[in-house]
Design a protein around this motif. Structure first.
Motif, PDB file in Angstrom:
ATOM      1  N   SER A 193       0.854  -1.182   0.000  1.00 44.38           N
ATOM      2  CA  SER A 193       0.000   0.000   0.000  1.00 44.38           C
ATOM      3  C   SER A 193       0.885   1.224   0.000  1.00 44.38           C
ATOM      4  O   SER A 193       1.806   1.332   0.812  1.00 44.38           O
ATOM      5  N   SER A 194       0.631   2.135  -0.929  1.00 45.70           N
ATOM      6  CA  SER A 194       1.445   3.331  -1.026  1.00 45.70           C
ATOM      7  C   SER A 194       0.900   4.403  -0.097  1.00 45.70           C
ATOM      8  O   SER A 194      -0.205   4.306   0.431  1.00 45.70           O
ATOM      9  N   GLU A 195       1.695   5.463   0.085  1.00 43.68           N
ATOM     10  CA  GLU A 195       1.273   6.548   0.951  1.00 43.68           C
ATOM     11  C   GLU A 195       0.067   7.276   0.387  1.00 43.68           C
ATOM     12  O   GLU A 195      -0.682   7.921   1.103  1.00 43.68           O
ATOM     13  N   GLY A 196      -0.151   7.204  -0.916  1.00 40.63           N
ATOM     14  CA  GLY A 196      -1.267   7.893  -1.534  1.00 40.63           C
ATOM     15  C   GLY A 196      -2.586   7.168  -1.386  1.00 40.63           C
ATOM     16  O   GLY A 196      -3.585   7.575  -1.957  1.00 40.63           O
ATOM     17  N   GLY A 197      -2.622   6.078  -0.629  1.00 40.45           N
ATOM     18  CA  GLY A 197      -3.869   5.368  -0.410  1.00 40.45           C
ATOM     19  C   GLY A 197      -4.205   4.369  -1.479  1.00 40.45           C
ATOM     20  O   GLY A 197      -5.368   4.024  -1.659  1.00 40.45           O
ATOM     21  N   MET A 198      -3.226   3.883  -2.233  1.00 39.37           N
ATOM     22  CA  MET A 198      -3.469   2.896  -3.275  1.00 39.37           C
ATOM     23  C   MET A 198      -2.938   1.551  -2.823  1.00 39.37           C
ATOM     24  O   MET A 198      -1.796   1.436  -2.386  1.00 39.37           O
ATOM     25  N   ASN A 199      -3.773   0.549  -2.914  1.00 44.26           N
ATOM     26  CA  ASN A 199      -3.358  -0.809  -2.632  1.00 44.26           C
ATOM     27  C   ASN A 199      -2.932  -1.477  -3.935  1.00 44.26           C
ATOM     28  O   ASN A 199      -3.604  -1.329  -4.949  1.00 44.26           O
ATOM     29  N   SER A 200      -1.826  -2.181  -3.918  1.00 45.98           N
ATOM     30  CA  SER A 200      -1.288  -2.771  -5.140  1.00 45.98           C
ATOM     31  C   SER A 200      -1.048  -4.257  -4.951  1.00 45.98           C
ATOM     32  O   SER A 200      -0.467  -4.668  -3.944  1.00 45.98           O
ATOM     33  N   TYR A 201      -1.519  -5.058  -5.915  1.00 41.90           N
ATOM     34  CA  TYR A 201      -1.192  -6.481  -5.923  1.00 41.90           C
ATOM     35  C   TYR A 201      -1.116  -6.949  -7.371  1.00 41.90           C
ATOM     36  O   TYR A 201      -1.575  -6.257  -8.280  1.00 41.90           O
ATOM     37  N   THR A 202      -0.531  -8.105  -7.580  1.00 43.16           N
ATOM     38  CA  THR A 202      -0.252  -8.596  -8.923  1.00 43.16           C
ATOM     39  C   THR A 202      -0.893  -9.958  -9.142  1.00 43.16           C
ATOM     40  O   THR A 202      -0.889 -10.799  -8.239  1.00 43.16           O
ATOM     41  N   ILE A 203      -1.450 -10.169 -10.333  1.00 45.86           N
ATOM     42  CA  ILE A 203      -1.983 -11.472 -10.701  1.00 45.86           C
ATOM     43  C   ILE A 203      -1.250 -11.985 -11.935  1.00 45.86           C
ATOM     44  O   ILE A 203      -0.664 -11.208 -12.679  1.00 45.86           O
ATOM     45  N   ASN A 204      -1.286 -13.285 -12.119  1.00 48.38           N
ATOM     46  CA  ASN A 204      -0.769 -13.919 -13.319  1.00 48.38           C
ATOM     47  C   ASN A 204      -1.964 -14.287 -14.187  1.00 48.38           C
ATOM     48  O   ASN A 204      -2.795 -15.112 -13.789  1.00 48.38           O
ATOM     49  N   LEU A 205      -2.082 -13.659 -15.351  1.00 51.20           N
ATOM     50  CA  LEU A 205      -3.257 -13.849 -16.192  1.00 51.20           C
ATOM     51  C   LEU A 205      -3.466 -15.311 -16.582  1.00 51.20           C
ATOM     52  O   LEU A 205      -4.588 -15.800 -16.600  1.00 51.20           O
TER      53      LEU A 205
END
Length: 335
Positions: free
Chosen positions: A188-200
C-alpha cells in the motif's frame, strides 16, 4: 560445459505461456451485467394506484453504497444487483406490505449510471482512462476496453485500487490464501493505493473472478521486452535476432532464422546462456543430427542466448573440398 540431454534441470527452460491464448472470459466479474442496478445509480421510480396521472407518484432516488434505495414512506429497499423489472416487483411488494397501495403499478428507469473511471496502462493496444459500470469493472473488462492485450503483453498484471481495499471490501494481505492470485508481496502506497499482482494465465486456468477494479483504480499490464538472441558460426546469415514474445524458440528454429547451416557436415552447436547469479555463462553442447531426431536434444532457447555452429574437422574438410572443386571447375585451360 554441459551436454543437451544431460544438462541440469536448472538450465532446461520451460515452454512460454501466452496470455493472448488464455481464456480470460473466465476472469469476468460475476457481480452482474450492465443492465443491473448498481451502487451510485440514480433512478426514477413511478408508483401509481391507477392509470390516472394524478394518482402517479414520481420520485428520484439514488442507490446508496450499501445497495439500498430509500423511497419516501416505503423505506429502504435493496436494489443493487437486480434488473429494473425485478426492482419494480420488489418496490410494489414492499409498498403493499407497508399498506400504502393495494395493487400498484411501478416503473423504474435510469436517470444516470454510476461509472468507475479506470486507467489501463502498459501492454494494451489503446492505453487510456475508461469508464466501466461497477458490475463489470474487472480486469478483463478493463483490458477489453483498452482494445485487448498488445503483442508484447506479459503474464503479470498489477492492479492498484484506492482506499487500501480489495474487491471484496477488505484489505489485501500479502500471501493471502483466499486471494490466490496475489503475489508474495502486496503493498500500500502513501497515496492510499493498494497494489497487488496477478498472473493472467494461471488465474484464467483457475477461473475465479476476484479481481475487481474500483473507481480510480489502475490496471498495469506487463510489457515483455526480451533480449535478442545471437546466431553465428557456420550459418548463412549470422546476426542478432529478436526473441519471439509468447512463442517458443529452439536451437533448430534459431538456426533456421539464420538461413540454415552453410556446411553439410555442421553438427556441433554451442548454446551460450547467461546466468542471473553468475558472471560466467553456461555452455551447452547440442548435436544438430540428434536434435532433428530427438526433441530433448533440440533444447528451448531463452532471451540473450548465443547459438554458435562450431567448426570441426569434418566441416574444415568439407570447406577444403569445396575450394578444390571450385578451383578445378573455375581454372583456365593450360593449353
Amino acid at each position: 560445459m554441459y551436454y543437451a540431454q544431460s544438462m541440469p534441470h536448472s538450465l532446461r527452460l520451460t515452454a512460454q505461456s501466452n496470455p493472448q491464448e488464455a481464456d480470460l472470459s473466465r476472469l469476468a466479474s460475476a457481480t452482474g451485467g450492465s443492465e443491473t442496478i448498481g451502487r451510485g445509480d440514480v433512478l426514477e421510480v413511478s408508483i401509481s394506484a391507477s392509470l390516472k396521472k394524478d394518482d402517479q407518484l414520481t420520485m428520484r432516488v439514488r442507490v446508496a453504497d450499501d445497495g439500498t434505495a430509500t423511497l419516501p414512506d416505503v423505506g429502504p429497499i435493496s436494489l443493487a444487483g437486480v434488473e429494473p423489472q425485478a426492482a419494480e416487483a420488489l418496490i410494489a411488494q414492499e409498498a403493499v406490505t407497508k399498506g400504502f397501495y393495494h395493487n400498484p403499478t411501478v416503473t423504474v428507469s435510469y436517470l444516470s449510471r454510476k461509472m468507475n473511471r479506470v486507467r489501463v496502462l502498459g501492454a494494451v493496444k489503446e492505453p487510456s482512462t475508461y469508464e466501466l459500470p461497477p458490475g463489470e469493472s474487472d480486469v478483463v473488462s478493463a483490458i477489453a476496453a483498452a482494445g485487448g492485450l498488445a503483442e508484447n503483453a506479459g503474464e503479470k498484471v498489477e492492479i492498484r485500487n484506492p482506499n487500501h481495499r480489495s474487491s471484496g471490501g477488505r484489505p489485501v494481505v500479502a500471501g493471502d490464501k483466499s486471494n490466490p492470485y496475489s503475489t508474495v508481496s502486496a503493498t500500500s502506497s502513501e497515496g492510499g493505493m493498494n497494489s497487488y499482482t496477478i498472473n493472467l494465465v494461471s488465474a484464467a486456468r483457475a477461473g475465479t473472478s476476484t479481481n475487481i477494479v474500483e473507481d480510480g483504480g489502475v490496471v498495469m499490464v506487463e510489457k515483455r521486452d526480451p533480449a535478442p538472441i545471437k546466431v553465428g558460426g557456420l550459418v548463412h546469415k549470422p546476426d542478432e535476432y529478436d526473441f519471439p514474445v509468447g512463442k517458443d524458440l529452439t536451437v533448430l528454429g534459431a538456426i533456421s532464422l539464420a538461413g540454415g547451416t552453410n556446411n553439410q557436415l555442421a553438427d556441433k552447436v554451442f548454446v551460450i546462456r547467461p546466468l542471473v547469479n553468475s558472471k560466467d555463462p553456461a555452455v551447452i553442447q547440442v548435436s544438430l543430427r540428434k536434435a532433428k531426431k530427438m526433441g530433448r536434444e533440440n533444447i528451448l532457447l531463452g532471451p540473450g542466448d548465443i547459438v554458435w555452429v562450431e567448426q570441426t574437422t569434418g566441416t574444415v574438410f568439407m570447406e577444403a573440398l569445396q575450394l578444390i572443386r571450385f578451383g578445378v571447375s573455375g581454372s583456365a585451360p593450360l593449353f
